[in-house]
Design an enzyme around this catalytic site. Sequence first.
Site, PDB file in Angstrom:
ATOM      1  N   ARG A 136      88.883 -14.006   0.709  1.00 35.48           N
ATOM      2  CA  ARG A 136      89.780 -15.207   0.694  1.00 35.48           C
ATOM      3  C   ARG A 136      88.804 -16.516   0.807  1.00 35.48           C
ATOM      4  O   ARG A 136      88.170 -16.478   1.944  1.00 35.48           O
ATOM      5  CB  ARG A 136      90.744 -15.099   1.644  1.00 35.48           C
ATOM      6  CG  ARG A 136      91.622 -13.986   1.656  1.00 35.48           C
ATOM      7  CD  ARG A 136      92.699 -13.702   2.901  1.00 35.48           C
ATOM      8  NE  ARG A 136      93.465 -14.982   2.930  1.00 35.48           N
ATOM      9  CZ  ARG A 136      94.677 -14.831   2.036  1.00 35.48           C
ATOM     10  NH1 ARG A 136      95.022 -13.827   1.435  1.00 35.48           N
ATOM     11  NH2 ARG A 136      95.573 -15.959   2.289  1.00 35.48           N
ATOM     12  N   GLU A 182      86.516 -11.065  -3.883  1.00 35.52           N
ATOM     13  CA  GLU A 182      87.280 -10.155  -3.549  1.00 35.52           C
ATOM     14  C   GLU A 182      88.178 -10.534  -2.217  1.00 35.52           C
ATOM     15  O   GLU A 182      88.931  -9.702  -1.649  1.00 35.52           O
ATOM     16  CB  GLU A 182      86.902  -8.752  -3.663  1.00 35.52           C
ATOM     17  CG  GLU A 182      87.903  -7.515  -3.879  1.00 35.52           C
ATOM     18  CD  GLU A 182      87.485  -6.490  -4.245  1.00 35.52           C
ATOM     19  OE1 GLU A 182      88.120  -5.532  -4.528  1.00 35.52           O
ATOM     20  OE2 GLU A 182      86.161  -6.243  -4.287  1.00 35.52           O
ATOM     21  N   SER A 242      86.931 -13.320   4.911  1.00 33.23           N
ATOM     22  CA  SER A 242      87.579 -14.505   5.019  1.00 33.23           C
ATOM     23  C   SER A 242      86.553 -15.635   5.264  1.00 33.23           C
ATOM     24  O   SER A 242      85.705 -15.543   6.254  1.00 33.23           O
ATOM     25  CB  SER A 242      88.610 -14.700   5.996  1.00 33.23           C
ATOM     26  OG  SER A 242      89.616 -13.759   5.675  1.00 33.23           O
ATOM     27  N   GLU A 301      92.436  -8.317  -4.694  1.00 35.30           N
ATOM     28  CA  GLU A 301      92.518  -8.925  -3.540  1.00 35.30           C
ATOM     29  C   GLU A 301      91.897 -10.219  -3.322  1.00 35.30           C
ATOM     30  O   GLU A 301      92.295 -10.638  -2.112  1.00 35.30           O
ATOM     31  CB  GLU A 301      92.075  -7.783  -2.748  1.00 35.30           C
ATOM     32  CG  GLU A 301      92.445  -6.294  -2.641  1.00 35.30           C
ATOM     33  CD  GLU A 301      94.271  -6.552  -2.548  1.00 35.30           C
ATOM     34  OE1 GLU A 301      94.575  -7.475  -1.576  1.00 35.30           O
ATOM     35  OE2 GLU A 301      94.737  -5.855  -3.112  1.00 35.30           O
TER      36      GLU A 301
END
Length: 296
Positions: free
Chosen positions: A199, A197, A217, A181
């Site tokens: 962003r 894992e 994030s 991910e």
Amino acid sequence: MTVLGAHAIGIANIAMNGTVLDTWYPSPQLDVNPSSSGTERLGAHDLPARLLSLVRLDEDRMVEQVAVRTTIADLSEPPQDAHDVFLRLHLLSHRLVKPHDINISISHLHPVVWTNKGPCLPDNFEDVRTSLRSRGLIHVYGIDRLPRMVDYVVPSGVEIIEAERVRLGAYLAPGTRVLREGYVSYNAGTLGACRVEGRLYSGMRIGSGVDVGISASLVPGQGQMTVGNDCSFGVSCAVLGINLGDNVHVGNNVVLDPETPLYYAHDGQTLPASSLEGQSNWSIKIESGQPVARAI
């Protein structure tokens, strides 16, 4: 004054309307005080033998593959064209320069259909698909300005579970693991071994020993953001536009932007989360419905 530039010989895919779809530079190099910038087409006598077979007309894709030499006089100046942009992206993924160290924008690039047969123009792709079927099944990886990094550069010592989630122009230090991910954009990456894992958006640079949890994030506010060493980011948390020092741990579901009210447990103050700017040794978790910072 020393000026850092770069040069490389590459193979460009150019559509029949003149659009530069991509340029692959297998061995980019840095220069000190180069004299000029620009891209020139090369003849066969200028090419290494291993690249000669790549210069051709691909009628099925309606693309010409040409050899080029690109020179950048000053990497602190904005890119001049698409060849220039692709060279800068290669410099990052080859670990020759780090995120934030060069001026980079993808405004010169156009949306491209990225396939297992090579890049194609989106506008006529259904006609191209019919022609390419004679070569076997066509896999379309995406329609985007940027391709997958691993189709151009495979840096040593890294693990990438899903290739499409790491863009060309990502900088991944040895020991970095980008899990299923995880996502790393261009001009973003890790300066040491990390687990990703979540962003990392463009302009995001993290240090060594950082753990970015699933669905977390890290989003630069004004183009650039830095996180130091030995930090962690829990499930579904987000940090937007706040530079952090070392040993900062953001818990699950915590969302911090510069205006987020943050309660400091040691002195009872509530301050904007921008007060964390550049600081080290904090743990931030949700307590009684609000983010609370505790010194470590």
